[in-house]
Motif scaffolding. Structure first.
Motif, PDB file in Angstrom:
ATOM      1  N   ALA A   1      21.838  53.950  38.063  1.00 14.64           N
ATOM      2  CA  ALA A   1      22.717  52.828  37.791  1.00 14.64           C
ATOM      3  C   ALA A   1      24.171  53.264  37.971  1.00 14.64           C
ATOM      4  N   LEU A   2      25.021  52.284  38.295  1.00 14.44           N
ATOM      5  CA  LEU A   2      26.449  52.524  38.457  1.00 14.44           C
ATOM      6  C   LEU A   2      27.204  51.746  37.388  1.00 14.44           C
ATOM      7  N   GLN A   3      28.205  52.366  36.800  1.00  9.98           N
ATOM      8  CA  GLN A   3      29.026  51.718  35.795  1.00  9.98           C
ATOM      9  C   GLN A   3      30.376  51.368  36.410  1.00  9.98           C
ATOM     10  N   LEU A   4      30.682  50.076  36.469  1.00 11.81           N
ATOM     11  CA  LEU A   4      31.950  49.598  37.006  1.00 11.81           C
ATOM     12  C   LEU A   4      32.844  49.224  35.830  1.00 11.81           C
ATOM     13  N   VAL A   5      34.031  49.848  35.740  1.00 11.29           N
ATOM     14  CA  VAL A   5      34.943  49.604  34.632  1.00 11.29           C
ATOM     15  C   VAL A   5      36.336  49.297  35.189  1.00 11.29           C
ATOM     16  N   VAL A   6      36.938  48.206  34.726  1.00 14.49           N
ATOM     17  CA  VAL A   6      38.308  47.851  35.081  1.00 14.49           C
ATOM     18  C   VAL A   6      39.105  47.786  33.781  1.00 14.49           C
ATOM     19  N   GLU A   7      40.134  48.624  33.664  1.00 13.09           N
ATOM     20  CA  GLU A   7      40.916  48.708  32.435  1.00 13.09           C
ATOM     21  C   GLU A   7      41.961  47.593  32.376  1.00 13.09           C
ATOM     22  N   PRO A   8      42.374  47.210  31.160  1.00 11.24           N
ATOM     23  CA  PRO A   8      43.426  46.195  31.017  1.00 11.24           C
ATOM     24  C   PRO A   8      44.724  46.646  31.692  1.00 11.24           C
ATOM     25  N   GLY A   9      45.494  45.654  32.134  1.00 10.30           N
ATOM     26  CA  GLY A   9      46.776  45.956  32.774  1.00 10.30           C
ATOM     27  C   GLY A   9      46.734  45.942  34.286  1.00 10.30           C
ATOM     28  N   PRO A  11      47.347  44.854  37.719  1.00 11.78           N
ATOM     29  CA  PRO A  11      48.279  43.806  38.177  1.00 11.78           C
ATOM     30  C   PRO A  11      47.566  42.778  39.045  1.00 11.78           C
ATOM     31  N   PRO A  12      48.022  41.534  38.999  1.00 13.75           N
ATOM     32  CA  PRO A  12      47.377  40.476  39.789  1.00 13.75           C
ATOM     33  C   PRO A  12      47.814  40.529  41.247  1.00 13.75           C
ATOM     34  N   ALA A  13      46.982  39.960  42.123  1.00 12.68           N
ATOM     35  CA  ALA A  13      47.362  39.825  43.531  1.00 12.68           C
ATOM     36  C   ALA A  13      48.415  38.753  43.702  1.00 12.68           C
ATOM     37  N   ASP A  14      48.418  37.764  42.785  1.00  4.12           N
ATOM     38  CA  ASP A  14      49.391  36.679  42.861  1.00  4.12           C
ATOM     39  C   ASP A  14      49.643  36.178  41.441  1.00  4.12           C
ATOM     40  N   GLY A  15      50.880  36.056  41.049  1.00  5.31           N
ATOM     41  CA  GLY A  15      51.187  35.605  39.695  1.00  5.31           C
ATOM     42  C   GLY A  15      51.824  36.710  38.866  1.00  5.31           C
ATOM     43  N   ARG A  17      50.714  37.502  35.323  1.00  4.89           N
ATOM     44  CA  ARG A  17      49.887  38.065  34.257  1.00  4.89           C
ATOM     45  C   ARG A  17      48.791  38.953  34.830  1.00  4.89           C
ATOM     46  N   GLY A  18      48.684  40.157  34.277  1.00  3.60           N
ATOM     47  CA  GLY A  18      47.641  41.071  34.695  1.00  3.60           C
ATOM     48  C   GLY A  18      46.372  40.892  33.861  1.00  3.60           C
ATOM     49  N   LEU A  19      45.401  41.769  34.083  1.00  3.93           N
ATOM     50  CA  LEU A  19      44.131  41.719  33.352  1.00  3.93           C
ATOM     51  C   LEU A  19      44.380  42.077  31.890  1.00  3.93           C
ATOM     52  N   GLU A  20      43.935  41.220  30.969  1.00 13.02           N
ATOM     53  CA  GLU A  20      44.208  41.435  29.553  1.00 13.02           C
ATOM     54  C   GLU A  20      43.064  42.147  28.831  1.00 13.02           C
ATOM     55  N   LEU A  21      41.837  41.986  29.278  1.00 12.00           N
ATOM     56  CA  LEU A  21      40.675  42.567  28.608  1.00 12.00           C
ATOM     57  C   LEU A  21      40.001  43.591  29.507  1.00 12.00           C
ATOM     58  N   ARG A  22      39.374  44.547  28.905  1.00 16.06           N
ATOM     59  CA  ARG A  22      38.595  45.546  29.646  1.00 16.06           C
ATOM     60  C   ARG A  22      37.323  44.891  30.184  1.00 16.06           C
ATOM     61  N   TYR A  23      37.071  45.205  31.453  1.00 22.96           N
ATOM     62  CA  TYR A  23      35.880  44.638  32.092  1.00 22.96           C
ATOM     63  C   TYR A  23      34.932  45.770  32.456  1.00 22.96           C
ATOM     64  N   ALA A  24      33.677  45.628  32.070  1.00 22.04           N
ATOM     65  CA  ALA A  24      32.668  46.650  32.372  1.00 22.04           C
ATOM     66  C   ALA A  24      31.379  45.974  32.792  1.00 22.04           C
TER      67      ALA A  24
END
Length: 324
Positions: A1-9, A11-15, A17-24
């Motif tokens: 299995a692979l674990q994909l994690v995106v941390e808060p902060g 930056p957006p491609a447009d706009g 506001r960046g990512l506010e919550l951790r995504y896993a």
């Protein structure tokens, strides 16, 4: 299995506001032969659209009738294999969504069947607006129909402008100089077009109005530009030679051999003036056609930057050939 994690902060491609919550997310790649997704394209000038269904491995060649259906159905749809893609070509309606179902018998290149029915969906995009001229160079007879073939997609109106190339600028014109440097602008005209959204259309544009007030008659070399009335930079240009002269030019070690014939009647044109002109508008050689329509221009074989210009007995001209 692979674990994909995106941390808060992130930056957006447009706009702002960046990512506010951790995504896993945990990814479990399948070893099975699988469908990954699909994308669609609608070229501006094509009457069909293409859907490319992607798989995780190459498909077996020789599958002449791949097991695939689309909803809603499309008449005369064709399916073919191309690497990892199952390519579907047909008259898909732009702006519609299609469901795709691939049968379990589809084979990979290592002879593994899909093993189950796979489904996905895809949105077919609208066509981009386009203006083009299929024949960008050509000759029109001065006594024939003054029509120019133009192809458009999602365009409601065209502005036509003609620039007459002056005889002293033939060489720069043939070398590709901008029409504003080599010619003078004639009258412009606007044509309203019937619009069929997302359908490439072909039009026969009457050029008569552009040349109605041309001094000395409608003959010569013209740069005809057509462009979208709503967007100036969506345009196309054609080099139109309005003449009854049909030149044939051959170059050998001694110079240029020129033959002139009438387009309307096919007979040789006697008494026409033919000149070889340099890039600085210097006449390097000149001659008059005989009863066979033939003239010889003595030139060095290594001489480049030269155009052959033919002037008919009534003073109208045409560019015959250009040699770098």
């Amino acid at each position: 299995a692979l674990q994909l994690v995106v941390e808060p902060g992130l930056p957006p491609a447009d706009g702002d506001r960046g990512l506010e919550l951790r995504y896993a997310r945990t990814l479990r790649p399948s070893a099975r032969f699988s469908l990954l997704g699909a994308n669609a394209s609608s070229p501006s000038s094509a009457s069909t659209s293409t859907i490319r269904v992607r798989f995780d491995r190459n498909l077996a060649l020789g599958q002449e009738d791949p097991p695939v259906t689309v909803t809603p159905p499309v008449e005369s749809m064709r399916a073919r294999v191309n690497g990892r893609y199952l390519v579907l070509e047909g008259t898909f309606r732009c702006g519609d969504r299609y469901g795709i179902e691939v049968g379990e018998s589809l084979l990979s290149s290592d002879d593994v069947p899909l093993g189950r029915t796979a489904r996905c969906s895809v949105d077919v995009p609208h066509r981009d607006a386009e203006v083009s001229i299929p024949a960008s160079h050509g000759i029109l007879g001065p006594h024939g129909h003054m029509t120019l073939g133009v192809r458009t997609t999602n365009v409601t109106g065209l502005r036509l402008t003609a620039h007459e190339v002056m005889p002293g600028n033939l060489v720069p014109h043939l070398r590709g100089a901008r029409s504003g440097y080599t010619s003078r602008e004639l009258l412009s005209d606007v044509v309203t077009l019937p619009l069929e959204p997302d359908v490439p259309q072909e039009h026969a544009i009457d050029l008569s109005a552009l040349f109605a007030e041309t001094p000395g008659g409608v003959r010569g070399v013209y740069a005809v530009e057509v462009y979208d009335t709503e967007y100036r930079w969506r345009n196309a240009t054609a080099i139109v030679r309005i003449t009854d002269l049909a030149p044939t030019v051959k170059r050998d070690a001694d110079g240029d051999h020129v033959w002139l014939r009438s387009i309307a009647g096919g007979e040789a044109v006697e008494g026409a003036s033919v000149s070889a002109v340099s890039i600085t508008d210097q006449v390097l050689a000149s001659a008059t056609t005989d009863q066979r329509g033939y003239a010889f221009l003595p030139l060095r074989a290594d001489l480049g930057g030269v155009a052959d210009a033919a002037f008919s007995p009534d003073g109208h001209y045409i560019a015959g050939a250009y040699w770098e």
